[in-house]
Design an enzyme around this catalytic site. Sequence first.
Site, PDB file in Angstrom:
ATOM      1  N   VAL A   1       0.907  -1.143   0.000  1.00 49.52           N
ATOM      2  CA  VAL A   1       0.000   0.000   0.000  1.00 49.52           C
ATOM      3  C   VAL A   1       0.947   1.194   0.000  1.00 49.52           C
ATOM      4  O   VAL A   1       1.814   1.299   0.872  1.00 49.52           O
ATOM      5  CB  VAL A   1      -0.919   0.004   1.241  1.00 49.52           C
ATOM      6  CG1 VAL A   1      -1.695   1.304   1.318  1.00 49.52           C
ATOM      7  CG2 VAL A   1      -1.865  -1.194   1.204  1.00 49.52           C
ATOM      8  N   SER A   2       0.820   2.062  -1.003  1.00 49.46           N
ATOM      9  CA  SER A   2       1.800   3.133  -1.158  1.00 49.46           C
ATOM     10  C   SER A   2       1.776   4.099   0.019  1.00 49.46           C
ATOM     11  O   SER A   2       0.779   4.205   0.735  1.00 49.46           O
ATOM     12  CB  SER A   2       1.529   3.912  -2.444  1.00 49.46           C
ATOM     13  OG  SER A   2       1.618   3.056  -3.545  1.00 49.46           O
ATOM     14  N   ALA A   3       2.878   4.838   0.174  1.00 49.28           N
ATOM     15  CA  ALA A   3       2.972   5.843   1.243  1.00 49.28           C
ATOM     16  C   ALA A   3       1.929   6.942   1.000  1.00 49.28           C
ATOM     17  O   ALA A   3       1.711   7.347  -0.153  1.00 49.28           O
ATOM     18  CB  ALA A   3       4.367   6.445   1.254  1.00 49.28           C
TER      19      ALA A   3
END
Length: 418
Positions: A86-88
């Site tokens: 899950v991207s930053a």
Amino acid sequence: MTTPGASSPKRRIRMNDVPPTDQQLRDTMVQKLIEVGAARDPRVVAAFRAVPRHLATPEVDVAKTYETETATITKTDESGVDISSVSAPRIQAMQIEQADIKPGMTVLEIGSGGPNAAYLAEMTGDGGRVITMDIDADVTARAERFLKTTGYRNVTVVTGDGEHGAPEHGPFDRIVVTVQSADIPPAWTAQLKENGRLVVPLRMRSMTRTVAFVRDGDRLVSDGFEQCGFVPMRGVGENRMRLAVLHDEEGAEVALRLDGHPEPDTEALRAALRSPRMEAWSGVTVGGEESMEHLDFWLTTNLDNLPLMAAKIGARQRGVVAVASPVGTPTLVNGDSFAYRRSRPTDEEDRYELGAIGHGPNGQKVAERLVEEIQAWNDGHRSDRAHIEVFPAGTPEDQLPAGRVIDRPHTRVIISWP
Ligand SMILES: C[S@@+](CC[C@H](N)C(=O)[O-])C[C@H]1O[C@@H](n2cnc3c(N)ncnc32)[C@H](O)[C@@H]1O
């Protein structure tokens, strides 16, 4: 008058012990996103305040999932490369700002996870539609669970290779790609409406930028880009960078990341790295917080053979190299010699002079050539921003604008400067 007991140490300790609620964590995250300029549009801010992203990764510490710079890694392949996450939050907010999503739009997300699809759904509203797709069924299952739990009903989850897009759900007002891509498959342009926006972490000569493109017929024209890092694309469009290993001591590895660069004489470069350092300095200074992303893009546009050098921190600590950046350091290669960008402190607080470290028989010359290009950037282009256009592969040379051409299987990417 003081409230009895309010200042007693006992009570203070108990209050500090109460962990923040997830809403408080979201509020703090949003505040930081605003401060760093990643979330600007009030609707983006509201979306990030609304989505309980921690529910997508129940195995992870809740507070960690709200750190603005932290991607939550959910899968790693057998060689240790991260392949799903899950991207930053900062990267997600930045891409959603780039996408300029209006209520009622139809948006395709390529590379799924859950939280980002929920942000997109907040942006499109009940009258819009989000299609989120991933190549891995376990990722889409996780995303589906998350979207069901959190009640986002206008999101359709699809398992498939994003290379082909999702024609049965298009055309799209926006396509947001959340996986690093070295090319732009024809399906993306074809499924995007005219004047629609494609936001994609595009790798160009080993440098990845999330670029906002606007479709103009079969051409894509950039409207800004930002530095970023993403897991690599898999499937039909997989195109990983090759490594030329210059030093392989455990924990101190140094390698050049090759991305369409000429085949190097790796043995000669390994020997060069073992030879004494040479230095050249530019007189050009930068602030400690200043990003090098535009300079590095300038260098890669103007120098023919400039891969990034990846070095483990141990390589710097053991004196093998002078810099060890996780993003990679631009390195000019010329035959048996090379030189990489570095900086040194000046007398002024928090200001650094840019220069180059050279190695090999022509190390000094190569370092001086790199410095020359740093000076050229400083002299006329420091506040310029590059322009990127993408044409279908096979577009004749005389129909391309001037600039550096990067040829990929499906496209010709042109980088130019004002
Ligand atoms: C950074 S993650 C996506 C994060 C997600 N957008 C979020 O933050 O909510 C990138 C995803 O792209 C997926 N991926 C890789 N290659 C793909 C392909 N060819 N088609 C679709 N998905 C792909 C990976 O499985 C991975 O889950």
